[in-house]
Scaffold this motif. Structure first.
Motif, PDB file in Angstrom:
ATOM      1  N   LEU A 176      17.819   1.326  34.823  1.00  0.00           N
ATOM      2  CA  LEU A 176      17.601   2.091  33.598  1.00  0.00           C
ATOM      3  C   LEU A 176      17.245   1.187  32.426  1.00  0.00           C
ATOM      4  CD1 LEU A 176      17.601   4.919  32.380  1.00  0.00           C
ATOM      5  CD2 LEU A 176      20.053   4.657  31.931  1.00  0.00           C
ATOM      6  N   ARG A 177      17.813  -0.002  32.380  1.00  0.00           N
ATOM      7  CA  ARG A 177      17.466  -0.948  31.315  1.00  0.00           C
ATOM      8  C   ARG A 177      15.972  -1.287  31.374  1.00  0.00           C
ATOM      9  NH1 ARG A 177      20.874  -3.740  28.245  1.00  0.00           N
ATOM     10  NH2 ARG A 177      19.367  -5.454  28.146  1.00  0.00           N
ATOM     11  N   GLY A 178      15.475  -1.528  32.582  1.00  0.00           N
ATOM     12  CA  GLY A 178      14.055  -1.819  32.745  1.00  0.00           C
ATOM     13  C   GLY A 178      13.182  -0.655  32.329  1.00  0.00           C
TER      14      GLY A 178
ATOM     15  N   VAL B 214       7.847   2.700  43.646  1.00  0.00           N
ATOM     16  CA  VAL B 214       8.115   1.281  43.459  1.00  0.00           C
ATOM     17  C   VAL B 214       9.452   0.961  44.122  1.00  0.00           C
ATOM     18  CG1 VAL B 214       8.485  -0.589  41.795  1.00  0.00           C
ATOM     19  CG2 VAL B 214       6.879   1.263  41.256  1.00  0.00           C
ATOM     20  N   SER B 215       9.445   0.026  45.060  1.00  0.00           N
ATOM     21  CA  SER B 215      10.671  -0.353  45.757  1.00  0.00           C
ATOM     22  C   SER B 215      10.483  -1.733  46.361  1.00  0.00           C
ATOM     23  CB  SER B 215      11.009   0.675  46.850  1.00  0.00           C
ATOM     24  OG  SER B 215      10.013   0.654  47.866  1.00  0.00           O
ATOM     25  N   ILE B 216      11.443  -2.155  47.177  1.00  0.00           N
ATOM     26  CA  ILE B 216      11.268  -3.364  47.970  1.00  0.00           C
ATOM     27  C   ILE B 216      11.002  -2.945  49.413  1.00  0.00           C
ATOM     28  CG2 ILE B 216      12.808  -4.682  46.484  1.00  0.00           C
ATOM     29  CD1 ILE B 216      14.846  -4.578  48.874  1.00  0.00           C
TER      30      ILE B 216
ATOM     31  N   TYR C  30      16.039  -4.903  37.513  1.00  0.00           N
ATOM     32  CA  TYR C  30      15.417  -4.611  36.217  1.00  0.00           C
ATOM     33  C   TYR C  30      13.924  -4.326  36.406  1.00  0.00           C
ATOM     34  CZ  TYR C  30      13.687  -5.379  31.452  1.00  0.00           C
ATOM     35  OH  TYR C  30      13.063  -5.241  30.241  1.00  0.00           O
ATOM     36  N   ASP C  31      13.268  -5.147  37.238  1.00  0.00           N
ATOM     37  CA  ASP C  31      11.824  -4.988  37.454  1.00  0.00           C
ATOM     38  C   ASP C  31      11.493  -3.673  38.154  1.00  0.00           C
ATOM     39  OD1 ASP C  31      11.500  -7.427  36.286  1.00  0.00           O
ATOM     40  OD2 ASP C  31      11.140  -8.523  38.143  1.00  0.00           O
ATOM     41  N   LEU C  32      12.383  -3.196  39.012  1.00  0.00           N
ATOM     42  CA  LEU C  32      12.152  -1.902  39.654  1.00  0.00           C
ATOM     43  C   LEU C  32      11.981  -0.814  38.595  1.00  0.00           C
ATOM     44  CD1 LEU C  32      14.720  -2.050  42.601  1.00  0.00           C
ATOM     45  CD2 LEU C  32      12.238  -1.891  42.849  1.00  0.00           C
ATOM     46  N   GLY C  33      12.860  -0.836  37.577  1.00  0.00           N
ATOM     47  CA  GLY C  33      12.748   0.144  36.506  1.00  0.00           C
ATOM     48  C   GLY C  33      11.529  -0.085  35.637  1.00  0.00           C
TER      49      GLY C  33
ATOM     50  N   VAL D 292       8.642  -1.768  36.250  1.00  0.00           N
ATOM     51  CA  VAL D 292       7.359  -1.541  36.922  1.00  0.00           C
ATOM     52  C   VAL D 292       7.133  -0.045  37.172  1.00  0.00           C
ATOM     53  CG1 VAL D 292       6.018  -1.999  39.019  1.00  0.00           C
ATOM     54  CG2 VAL D 292       7.337  -3.842  37.954  1.00  0.00           C
ATOM     55  N   SER D 293       8.198   0.675  37.503  1.00  0.00           N
ATOM     56  CA  SER D 293       8.079   2.129  37.706  1.00  0.00           C
ATOM     57  C   SER D 293       7.617   2.819  36.428  1.00  0.00           C
ATOM     58  CB  SER D 293       9.422   2.714  38.154  1.00  0.00           C
ATOM     59  OG  SER D 293       9.829   2.191  39.387  1.00  0.00           O
ATOM     60  N   MET D 294       8.212   2.423  35.299  1.00  0.00           N
ATOM     61  CA  MET D 294       7.845   3.033  34.025  1.00  0.00           C
ATOM     62  C   MET D 294       6.413   2.675  33.655  1.00  0.00           C
ATOM     63  SD  MET D 294       8.795   4.991  31.559  1.00  0.00           S
ATOM     64  CE  MET D 294       7.528   5.461  30.373  1.00  0.00           C
ATOM     65  N   ARG D 295       6.031   1.441  33.905  1.00  0.00           N
ATOM     66  CA  ARG D 295       4.650   1.034  33.591  1.00  0.00           C
ATOM     67  C   ARG D 295       3.654   1.795  34.458  1.00  0.00           C
ATOM     68  NH1 ARG D 295       0.575   0.947  31.376  1.00  0.00           N
ATOM     69  NH2 ARG D 295      -0.868  -0.813  31.228  1.00  0.00           N
ATOM     70  N   LEU D 296       3.970   1.998  35.728  1.00  0.00           N
ATOM     71  CA  LEU D 296       3.086   2.771  36.606  1.00  0.00           C
ATOM     72  C   LEU D 296       2.948   4.201  36.093  1.00  0.00           C
ATOM     73  CD1 LEU D 296       1.375   3.098  39.146  1.00  0.00           C
ATOM     74  CD2 LEU D 296       3.487   3.413  40.463  1.00  0.00           C
ATOM     75  N   LEU D 297       4.050   4.768  35.606  1.00  0.00           N
ATOM     76  CA  LEU D 297       3.990   6.131  35.074  1.00  0.00           C
ATOM     77  C   LEU D 297       3.114   6.197  33.828  1.00  0.00           C
ATOM     78  CD1 LEU D 297       4.897   9.047  35.317  1.00  0.00           C
ATOM     79  CD2 LEU D 297       6.971   8.459  34.038  1.00  0.00           C
ATOM     80  N   THR D 298       3.200   5.188  32.958  1.00  0.00           N
ATOM     81  CA  THR D 298       2.335   5.203  31.771  1.00  0.00           C
ATOM     82  C   THR D 298       0.862   5.126  32.161  1.00  0.00           C
ATOM     83  OG1 THR D 298       2.396   2.789  31.441  1.00  0.00           O
ATOM     84  CG2 THR D 298       4.113   4.097  30.351  1.00  0.00           C
TER      85      THR D 298
END
Length: 343
Positions: free
Chosen positions: A79-81, A157-159, A295-298, A300-306
């Protein structure tokens, strides 16, 4: 529980967009369809959100985030990411806990739609056909975070969980350890099963026999269930030289079950957790882990959504972030570990 626009759409057999058109009068709707929607509204006692209706067809600069448990350390770091990138792009977050219950997840998707969020970030244990249908009805841009759609229909977005678990087993095999247990979550949990596939694949690749006795399934990925499953395993007289756990909390549950029997880590068992939450360095011995870039999971997910929201070029709709092994004292049988009086 208050009825949502999703409930109205399901009752009337139409999409949520059609219900909105009836409520807002933004487009012509067949009289027969309109009658079905109005009948469903009356039957369910649905009360539309007046504020959300006033925002119809406009960007609200809000993003819905649905996750199982905000108090969980793994989800909190994600969530912080999310929030940092959302703030960078001037979005605000509407957060909801689903308690990992499918019925509540479906209800919350409808609620987010009512609030006219621009897009949705979704973290879940399992993506079911009903969840996918609800996404389709909502007609919202959606990105899965730390969650996979087995069919690859939804940006995610995951591993690579299989690869991570395989690396964990290989890590122990390189130490000469052969009796390696896997402590995972419930068999209905896709992520824990992906990790189990990686665990078994590692033995197969090494030409070693696979022992089903060493596969343990806790009811959840939480500490209490890890402890209960480990205690049951040990009380039955089973042993393991090393344990690959599907979460840090499960690993700590196994650690304390061993301690309660007078054992120690790493002397009596080598332990490798999964996630690298703050808990992994708050125990003694400190926990070696498969580290997810939480942190990057959150972020990168948010950036992909934008990118989806702004029609930007997208090179990958399914993003796999790198994992790593962080070695700490729970897997180190050496002089440093021996000198630690708190093991």
């Amino acid at each position: 529980m208050n009825k949502t626009i999703y409930d109205v759409a399901r009752e009337a057999g139409v999409s949520m967009a059609t219900v909105s058109r009836v409520l807002n009068g933004t487009a012509v709707v067949k009289e027969e369809t309109k009658a079905k929607v109005l009948a469903a509204i009356e039957l369910l006692g649905y009360r539309p959100n007046a504020v959300a209706r006033g925002l119809a067809s406009k960007r609200t600069k809000s993003i819905g985030v649905i996750l199982p448990d905000v108090s969980d350390l793994f989800h909190a770091e994600i969530l912080r990411g999310i929030e940092d990138i959302a703030t960078m792009y001037q979005y605000h977050i509407i957060l909801a806990n689903s308690d990992a219950r499918e019925a509540r997840e479906i209800d919350l998707i409808g609620t987010m739609w009512e609030k006219q969020v621009d897009g949705l970030l979704f973290i879940s244990e399992k993506i079911t056909p009903d969840i996918v249908r609800t996404f389709e009805q909502a007609q919202l841009p959606v990105v899965l975070c730390a969650t996979d759609d087995p069919e690859g229909r939804i940006p995610a977005v995951s591993i690579d969980n299989q690869s991570a678990a395989r690396d964990a087993v290989d890590y122990f095999l390189e130490k000469g350890v052969r009796r390696i247990a896997y402590l995972g979550g419930p068999t209905a949990h896709p992520v824990t099963m992906e990790r189990l596939k990686g665990y078994t694949a590692a033995f197969q690749a090494a030409g070693l026999p696979f022992d089903q006795e060493l596969v343990l399934h806790a009811d959840t990925l939480k500490y209490e269930d890890g402890y209960a499953q480990a205690k049951r395993f040990l009380d039955q007289g089973h042993t393991a030289e090393a344990v690959v756990a599907a979460s840090d909390e499960l690993a700590l549950g196994y650690l304390n079950a061993v301690r309660d029997r007078g054992g120690k880590a790493p002397d009596d068992v080598l332990l490798l957790g999964f996630d690298n939450t703050r808990l992994s360095t708050m125990t003694r011995p400190e926990l070696s882990v498969i580290a997810q870039p939480t942190y990057d999971l959150g972020a990168v997910s948010m950036r992909l959504l934008t990118k989806l929201l702004n029609d930007e070029q997208i090179d990958e709709y399914t993003v796999r972030l790198p994992h790593s092994i962080i070695e700490r004292t729970s897997t180190q049988r050496n002089e440093t570990a021996a000198e630690d009086p708190n093991r």
